[in-house]
Write an enzyme that holds these catalytic residues in place. Structure first.
Site, short mmCIF file in Angstrom:
data_model
loop_
_atom_site.label_atom_id
_atom_site.label_comp_id
_atom_site.label_asym_id
_atom_site.label_seq_id
_atom_site.Cartn_x
_atom_site.Cartn_y
_atom_site.Cartn_z
N CYS A 3 -5.64 9.65 9.06
CA CYS A 3 -5.50 8.19 8.94
C CYS A 3 -4.02 7.84 9.11
O CYS A 3 -3.27 8.62 9.69
CB CYS A 3 -6.09 7.69 7.63
SG CYS A 3 -5.31 8.35 6.14
N ASN A 6 -2.30 9.02 5.03
CA ASN A 6 -2.82 10.24 4.39
C ASN A 6 -2.79 10.13 2.86
O ASN A 6 -2.56 11.12 2.16
CB ASN A 6 -2.04 11.49 4.85
CG ASN A 6 -2.71 12.81 4.46
OD1 ASN A 6 -2.02 13.82 4.29
ND2 ASN A 6 -4.01 12.85 4.30
N CYS A 8 -5.12 7.35 1.43
CA CYS A 8 -6.35 6.63 1.05
C CYS A 8 -7.59 7.23 1.71
O CYS A 8 -8.42 7.86 1.05
CB CYS A 8 -6.24 5.15 1.40
SG CYS A 8 -4.99 4.26 0.46
N ARG A 9 -7.76 7.03 3.02
CA ARG A 9 -9.00 7.41 3.69
C ARG A 9 -9.12 8.91 3.96
O ARG A 9 -10.14 9.53 3.60
CB ARG A 9 -9.14 6.63 5.01
CG ARG A 9 -9.37 5.15 4.82
CD ARG A 9 -9.15 4.38 6.12
NE ARG A 9 -7.74 4.39 6.51
CZ ARG A 9 -7.26 3.85 7.62
NH1 ARG A 9 -8.10 3.29 8.47
NH2 ARG A 9 -5.97 3.88 7.89
N SER A 10 -8.11 9.49 4.62
CA SER A 10 -8.29 10.90 5.03
C SER A 10 -8.34 11.87 3.84
O SER A 10 -9.05 12.88 3.94
CB SER A 10 -7.24 11.32 6.06
OG SER A 10 -5.94 11.15 5.58
N ASP A 119 -9.22 0.19 6.44
CA ASP A 119 -8.10 0.63 5.61
C ASP A 119 -8.19 -0.08 4.25
O ASP A 119 -8.06 -1.30 4.18
CB ASP A 119 -6.80 0.25 6.33
CG ASP A 119 -5.58 0.79 5.60
OD1 ASP A 119 -5.72 1.21 4.44
OD2 ASP A 119 -4.50 0.76 6.21
P1 4NP Z 1 -4.49 5.31 4.68
O1 4NP Z 1 -4.03 3.92 4.03
O2 4NP Z 1 -4.02 5.26 6.11
O3 4NP Z 1 -5.97 5.28 4.56
O4 4NP Z 1 -3.83 6.40 3.86
C1 4NP Z 1 -2.72 3.43 4.04
C2 4NP Z 1 -1.78 3.96 3.19
C3 4NP Z 1 -0.50 3.46 3.17
C4 4NP Z 1 -0.17 2.41 4.00
C5 4NP Z 1 -1.11 1.88 4.87
C6 4NP Z 1 -2.39 2.41 4.88
N1 4NP Z 1 1.13 1.85 3.97
O5 4NP Z 1 1.38 0.86 4.67
O6 4NP Z 1 2.01 2.40 3.26
#
Ligand code: 4NP
Length: 162
Positions: A3, A6, A8-10, A119
């Site tokens: 993602c 790294n 939240c989703r992955s 997201d």
């Molecule tokens: P992820 O979510 O891609 O599912 O881990 C996010 C985590 C952090 C951010 C954006 C999306 N950020 O902007 O810091």
């Protein structure tokens, strides 16, 4: 499992797939990474940790890392959470073989729809929905590759859902 951050989703996808690997006794390795480097070294987001825990999965062993070009050689399948991740991963690919490993994870659950795993970073309510989507996609990945793997391993373990 890839993602953006790294966190939240992955990490959820890694935890879900790790559980399936254990349940089915598969000789597979799963890891996760982000296309971005902002959260490198951090634990998964506390909401991902809580959601995974709610479904009986501990993901607190994970630490965020950034995807590296070498990952496209190390892994047979590189699963992107959304189309932006997909494009960013493809930018690291230098061969056709590497490109062919990159797929949108939700195309295993809903083939051809190019659906994104939303997201949930800015949406406290989104984590359970994301977990459900990833659970189904991972189930389909195992379904798709289990028999090949079974042939290679020459095991006779039945595939059962959970
Ligand atoms: P992820 O979510 O891609 O599912 O881990 C996010 C985590 C952090 C951010 C954006 C999306 N950020 O902007 O810091």
């Amino acid at each position: 499992m890839v993602c953006l951050g790294n966190i939240c989703r992955s990490p959820l996808a890694e935890g879900i797939m790790q559980r399936k690997i254990s349940e089915h006794g598969l000789d597979w390795q799963v890891d996760s990474a982000g296309t971005g480097a902002w959260h490198v070294g951090e634990l998964p987001d506390r909401r991902s940790i809580a959601t995974a825990r709610q479904f009986g999965i501990d993901i607190t062993n994970q630490r965020a890392r950034q995807l590296k070009p070498h990952d496209l050689d190390r892994f047979d399948l590189v699963l992107a959470m959304d189309s932006q991740n997909y494009r960013d991963i493809l930018r690291l690919a230098t061969t056709k073989e590497q490109e062919e490993k990159v797929q949108l994870i939700m195309n295993f659950a809903s083939p051809g729809r190019n659906q994104a795993v939303p997201d949930p970073y800015w949406d406290d309510e989104g984590f359970e929905k994301v977990f459900g989507m990833l659970e189904e996609a991972c189930r389909q990945v195992v379904e798709r590759f289990f028999r090949t793997s079974q042939t290679i391993l020459n095991t006779s373990q039945p595939l059962c859902d959970s």
